[in-house]
Structure formats: structure tokens, C-alpha cells
Design a protein around this motif. Structure first.
Motif, short mmCIF file in Angstrom:
data_model
loop_
_atom_site.label_atom_id
_atom_site.label_comp_id
_atom_site.label_asym_id
_atom_site.label_seq_id
_atom_site.Cartn_x
_atom_site.Cartn_y
_atom_site.Cartn_z
N LEU A 151 31.15 33.98 37.33
CA LEU A 151 31.64 33.89 35.88
C LEU A 151 32.58 32.63 35.97
O LEU A 151 32.67 31.77 34.94
N ILE A 152 33.61 32.79 37.00
CA ILE A 152 34.57 31.66 36.96
C ILE A 152 33.76 30.22 37.10
O ILE A 152 34.43 29.30 36.19
N GLY A 153 32.98 30.20 37.98
CA GLY A 153 32.36 28.62 38.19
C GLY A 153 31.71 28.58 36.77
O GLY A 153 31.61 27.22 36.22
N PHE A 154 31.05 29.38 36.32
CA PHE A 154 30.13 29.03 35.11
C PHE A 154 31.04 28.75 33.79
O PHE A 154 30.95 27.63 33.27
N VAL A 180 41.57 35.57 31.67
CA VAL A 180 41.45 36.64 30.87
C VAL A 180 39.94 37.33 30.99
O VAL A 180 40.09 38.54 31.27
N LEU A 181 39.18 36.57 31.02
CA LEU A 181 37.71 37.05 31.05
C LEU A 181 37.42 37.45 32.46
O LEU A 181 36.82 38.58 32.47
N ALA A 182 37.84 36.90 33.31
CA ALA A 182 37.58 37.31 34.73
C ALA A 182 38.37 38.37 35.07
O ALA A 182 37.83 39.49 35.70
N ALA A 218 43.51 51.56 33.60
CA ALA A 218 44.67 50.82 32.53
C ALA A 218 45.63 50.20 33.65
O ALA A 218 46.03 48.74 33.03
N ALA A 219 46.01 50.75 34.65
CA ALA A 219 46.90 49.88 35.59
C ALA A 219 46.38 48.32 35.99
O ALA A 219 46.95 47.65 36.16
N ILE A 220 45.01 48.93 36.65
CA ILE A 220 44.38 47.63 37.25
C ILE A 220 44.14 46.42 36.05
O ILE A 220 44.23 45.28 36.57
N THR A 221 43.69 46.67 35.00
CA THR A 221 43.40 45.94 34.03
C THR A 221 44.68 45.24 33.38
O THR A 221 44.67 43.86 33.25
N ASP A 228 45.37 37.02 36.88
CA ASP A 228 44.17 36.46 36.65
C ASP A 228 44.43 35.16 35.71
O ASP A 228 44.07 33.94 36.13
N PRO A 229 44.84 35.28 34.51
CA PRO A 229 45.36 34.17 33.75
C PRO A 229 45.82 32.89 34.33
O PRO A 229 45.90 31.77 34.18
N MET A 230 47.11 33.48 34.74
CA MET A 230 48.07 32.51 35.57
C MET A 230 47.47 31.79 36.74
O MET A 230 47.75 30.56 36.81
N ASP A 231 46.90 32.82 37.43
CA ASP A 231 45.98 32.32 38.75
C ASP A 231 45.07 31.12 38.35
O ASP A 231 45.26 29.91 38.71
#
Length: 269
Positions: A151-154, A180-182, A218-221, A228-231
Motif C-alpha cells: 500500500l505504501i508503494g502504491f 496515516v493510512l499505512a 487501541a494502544a497499537i493504533t 507511521d505518519p512521521m516515519d
């Protein structure tokens, strides 16, 4: 003369249609495997490629990646085909190194985003899935995340197509949205398949949210929506710096870059 002018466009349209069908089948195989893993929550997948669940995941993701590669291969220049193994190694080395530190990021998608920017969404998705498959042979925990990597590549390819790498300040914005989506896609895998995250620093963030009373999902999300967004904003920025540092004559060898004017100053010739 008249017959050739009618036949050649039809052959070209048929080839394009066949490539689209292969891309759809490849994406469906990757998405279907992801749904299977989330619904069945196989705990034995972390035991290695020899477990039944790992074999199913490996087959599904590998089939999807191969279909995507077959679909895009006729459109790729030799430079891209040569660059894909380099991108896989870059993903794995950076991911393995950063995952063993206390940095709450991954940096395991630099090669994937680089291919996506130079060759398009399908090539980026295939590179992301292949990267997780190859990496899983000595780190099985990354295999279920192949759908997120694809998904990230797409999404990186879509961002490149729509000009997010034409202005330098837009690249981290596209990376942030992609992250965010990933993160949303990877959180159920981390929660239901592994019961947490594999990175040291990301695992500490999950533990902190759990200590505050959050459920595991919830904790993992929340951790994923922090990391993920910062990365991905960092990764997209690094790739933007990299592609603009490459010689212009090299980047213009990629038809995707010329056709969609991916970089400032690039044009279809």
C-alpha cells in the motif's frame, strides 16, 4: 496501409487491458491474504516460513507481487529492473537496523518509495510486497505486513503521479497522509497476529498506552498513528532529496517520470 493503422492500436489497447487485469488480480491477491490473516489471527505465523499460516501468507503475497511485476515489467526500463534488488536490500538493511534501536520509526520503505517515484504505483506496490517476502525468510514477523508495504508503494506512486514530488514541501505532506493510512492497515495485524509490535521503541509506546488503560488494538493504533505518519514523512523527504540529487539524464530515462512530469523540469519527450 489501412489494415496496419487499425491493427496496431487494437494490439496496444489489448496489451494495456491485460496489464490492468493483472494489476487488479495482483492487488486482489495481496488484499485477500491480508484479510485472511486479520480474520484468522494465526499465532503460528511467527514460527517461520514452515508453518501452515506462513505458507498461505507467503503464497498469497508472492502471487500478488508476481502478478504486479508481470503487469508492469514490459513498461519498465532496464534501469528500473536493475534498481529493484537494490531497493529491496535498502529496505531490509534500514528496517533491520532501525528496528533494533530505540528510535520509534521504521525507515524500511525508502527503496519502495524510490521505485514508486521513478516507475509508478504498480512497481512501488510490487517492490513493497517483494521486500517483505524476502525479509521474512530471516525475520518471519514482517511477512504479515506485506500488504501495508504494498500500500505504501502504491500510494507513493500515486503521489508522484499527481505532482507531490514536483514541489519539495509537498513530499512530506504526501508521506504523512500515506503513513496515516499505512498505520490503520498495519495496526490490526500487529494486534491480532502478534499481540503487539516487533520494534523496541514502538513496543514501548504500545506498553505506555496499555498502562493508561487502552485496549491492545487501541494502544497499537495510537502508536501506529504516531510513528507511521512521521516515519513516512521522513522517508518521502529523503527520497525527494535522493531523486533530485540523481543526474537529470538518469531520472529522465524513466518513462513514468517523463509522462507524468513527476519531478520539476521533467517532460515527456
Amino acid at each position: 496501409m489501412s489494415s496496419s493503422s487499425l491493427t496496431l492500436p487494437e494490439a496496444g489497447q489489448a496489451a494495456t487491458r491485460n496489464r490492468r487485469i493483472l494489476e487488479i488480480l495482483g492487488a486482489a491477491a495481496i488484499a485477500g491474504t491480508y484479510i485472511y490473516l486479520v480474520l484468522n489471527q494465526p499465532a503460528d505465523i511467527a514460527s517461520g516460513p514452515g508453518s501452515a499460516s506462513a505458507l498461505i501468507a507467503l503464497s498469497g503475497f508472492l502471487a500478488g507481487a508476481i502478478l504486479l511485476v508481470v503487469a508492469v515489467l514490459p513498461t519498465l526500463p532496464t534501469t528500473t529492473v536493475v534498481l529493484i534488488p537494490v531497493a529491496l536490500v535498502l529496505n531490509i538493511v534500514m528496517g533491520q537496523f532501525v528496528g533494533s534501536t530505540l528510535v520509534p520509526f521504521y525507515l524500511d520503505a525508502i527503496g519502495t518509495v524510490l521505485i514508486a517515484v521513478l516507475a509508478g504505483p504498480a512497481a512501488g506496490a510490487a517492490t513493497g510486497a517483494l521486500s517483505s517476502i524476502v525479509w521474512s525468510f530471516f525475520n518471519p514477523t514482517v511477512l504479515p505486513f506485506a500488504a501495508g508495504a504494498a500500500l505504501i508503494g502504491f500510494l507513493a506512486g500515486l503521489a508522484a503521479r499527481h505532482g507531490f514530488f514536483r514541489r519539495f514541501y509537498l513530499a512530506p505532506v504526501a508521506g504523512f497522509i500515506t503513513g496515516v493510512l499505512a498505520g490503520v492497515v498495519s495496526a490490526p495485524v500487529a494486534a491480532f497476529v502478534f499481540g503487539g509490535t516487533s520494534g523496541l521503541a514502538t513496543g514501548a509506546i504500545v506498553s505506555a498506552f496499555r498502562a493508561m488503560g487502552d485496549s491492545l488494538l487501541a494502544a497499537i493504533t495510537k502508536q501506529a498513528l504516531i510513528s507511521d505518519p512521521m516515519d513516512k514523512a521522513i522517508v518521502f523527504t529523503l527520497v525527494a532529496l535522493l531523486v533530485y540529487a540523481l543526474p537529470r539524464r538518469l531520472t529522465l530515462q524513466f518513462p513514468f517520470v517523463r509522462r507524468f512530469r513527476v519531478l520539476a523540469g521533467s517532460r515527456d519527450s
